[in-house]
Design an enzyme around this catalytic site. Structure first.
Site, PDB file in Angstrom:
ATOM      1  N   ASP A 155       0.701  -1.042  -0.054  1.00 37.71           N
ATOM      2  CA  ASP A 155      -0.041  -0.030   0.085  1.00 37.71           C
ATOM      3  C   ASP A 155       1.025   1.227  -0.112  1.00 37.71           C
ATOM      4  O   ASP A 155       2.280   1.199   0.066  1.00 37.71           O
ATOM      5  CB  ASP A 155      -1.001   0.001   1.030  1.00 37.71           C
ATOM      6  CG  ASP A 155      -0.266   0.198   2.499  1.00 37.71           C
ATOM      7  OD1 ASP A 155       0.852   0.271   2.574  1.00 37.71           O
ATOM      8  OD2 ASP A 155      -0.910  -0.049   3.723  1.00 37.71           O
ATOM      9  N   CYS A 188     -14.907 -28.152   4.843  1.00 34.03           N
ATOM     10  CA  CYS A 188     -13.634 -27.551   4.573  1.00 34.03           C
ATOM     11  C   CYS A 188     -12.669 -28.526   4.552  1.00 34.03           C
ATOM     12  O   CYS A 188     -12.456 -29.528   5.313  1.00 34.03           O
ATOM     13  CB  CYS A 188     -12.952 -26.323   5.643  1.00 34.03           C
ATOM     14  SG  CYS A 188     -11.399 -25.860   5.543  1.00 34.03           S
ATOM     15  N   HIS A 206      -6.849 -22.047   9.061  1.00 26.93           N
ATOM     16  CA  HIS A 206      -8.309 -22.374   8.372  1.00 26.93           C
ATOM     17  C   HIS A 206      -8.831 -21.034   7.997  1.00 26.93           C
ATOM     18  O   HIS A 206      -9.472 -21.008   6.922  1.00 26.93           O
ATOM     19  CB  HIS A 206      -9.236 -22.818   9.786  1.00 26.93           C
ATOM     20  CG  HIS A 206     -10.684 -22.791   9.162  1.00 26.93           C
ATOM     21  ND1 HIS A 206     -11.162 -23.714   8.463  1.00 26.93           N
ATOM     22  CD2 HIS A 206     -11.612 -21.839   9.413  1.00 26.93           C
ATOM     23  CE1 HIS A 206     -12.416 -23.398   8.175  1.00 26.93           C
ATOM     24  NE2 HIS A 206     -12.600 -22.295   8.631  1.00 26.93           N
TER      25      HIS A 206
HETATM   26 ZN   LIG Z   1     -10.408 -25.681   7.595  1.00 23.78          ZN
END
Ligand SMILES: [Zn+2]
Length: 336
Positions: free
Chosen positions: A60, A272, A303
């Site tokens: 940025d 997932c 995750h």
């Molecule tokens: Zn996961």
């Protein structure tokens, strides 16, 4: 883009970032300028070598952090005077210095220096500020040395005013950039206003160049943005929330510290496929979080980033297959 403010995506090894599908990360100019300093990073061979990341890096311009300093900064046509949040030392950030810092870091995509306009602001203020940002964008472009093959993106301002967004976009298109960002969003205006701004601003930008919405957002914001033609996002949400025990799933958010997960031997998200969901249960992750274990941040971040990057991958696949609206419907249906 996962956010690696200080030259690290907190809690993630670079190889793990690649595993979860990160194609590019964002690093913050302001923070690296103050510590350890861009000259030091340049001396050691640039940020890629410094942090052991060989995929692209977007930096940025430093503007957002500087403008967040409130009373510690003063804006002039030439640039922004500010005091470091670390030690109170005085600095003067200009478009030229911002580009020099980003080049010293060795960024693949640099952002033009602009003012991030507070919300709400009067139309007169937004108009003057956006015009100044256009002049700064011109100076950023002049300062950018293209010999290293890096790209420079301009940032459309104009607040929540359609005519000012249009003027800002026209000013930037006249200068000419490698990609275009929408700045000044996710500053408290609410999702509906943000989507309206996307609706009238994105069609003004070339569809054969990247369109990037800065500092956004929730999974819903990503789906809505992509549906409107956004290609790139950055946000601390998946990483910061992970460290606070807030996890994203196909069925909505969960707070892992809650008592309901005490004996829950299921994964964070049954849909997932990440390393964490394949190997750990909610009860264990709750235990780690409540025990303040370092591994809680590591696994939660893994995750959440996998969730976000997989969501983007699924949207790319759906677009290529011409079934984005089906994907969008399914995304919302599962979250109810
Ligand atoms: Zn996961």
């Amino acid at each position: 883009m996962p956010v690696g403010t200080l030259g690290t995506v907190k809690g993630m090894l670079p190889e793990t970032l690649e595993q979860v599908g990160a194609q590019i990360i964002l690093a913050n100019t302001y923070h690296l300028y103050l510590r350890p300093g861009h000259d030091l990073v340049r001396e050691i061979g640039g940020l890629h070598r410094f942090m052991n990341w060989d995929r692209p890096i977007l930096t940025d311009s430093g503007g957002f952090q500087v403008f967040s300093l409130g009373d510690l900064r003063k804006i002039t046509e030439e640039g922004v005077h500010f005091q470091s949040h670390l030690d109170g030392s005085r600095h003067f950030l200009t478009p030229e210095l911002s580009i020099d810092i980003q080049q010293a870091l060795g960024a693949d995509i640099l952002m033009a220096f602009d003012e991030c306009i507070p919300y709400p602001s009067s139309k007169a203020y937004v108009a003057d500020s956006s015009d100044m940002s256009a002049r700064w964008a011109q100076r950023s472009k002049q300062a950018h040395d293209r010999e290293d093959g890096s790209a420079l993106f301009g940032i459309v301002q104009g607040g929540m005013f359609p005519d000012l967004r249009e003027k800002s976009a026209a000013d930037l298109l006249e200068i000419g950039f490698d990609g275009y960002a929408l700045g000044g969003l996710s500053v408290g205006e609410g999702a509906e206003v943000m989507y309206e701004v996307m609706d009238y601003t994105l069609p003004l930008l070339p569809d054969d160049q990247p369109r990037y919405v800065m500092g956004v957002g929730t999974p819903e914001n990503l789906v809505e943005g992509v549906g409107r033609g956004v290609d790139m996002f950055d946000c601390v949400m998946p990483t910061r929330n992970a460290r606070n025990g807030l996890l994203f799933t196909t069925f909505g958010k969960i707070g892992i510290k809650q008592a309901r997960y005490l004996r829950d031997d299921g994964p964070i998200d049954p849909e997932c496929s990440c390393y964490v969901c394949s190997n750990y249960c909610r009860a264990y992750l709750r235990h780690l979080y409540r025990s303040n274990e370092v591994l809680a941040s590591v696994l939660n971040t893994h995750h959440n980033l996998h969730y976000y990057l997989n969501l983007m991958q699924e949207m790319r696949t759906a677009i290529e297959a011409g079934r984005f609206s089906d994907f969008r419907g399914e995304f919302y249906r599962k979250r109810q």
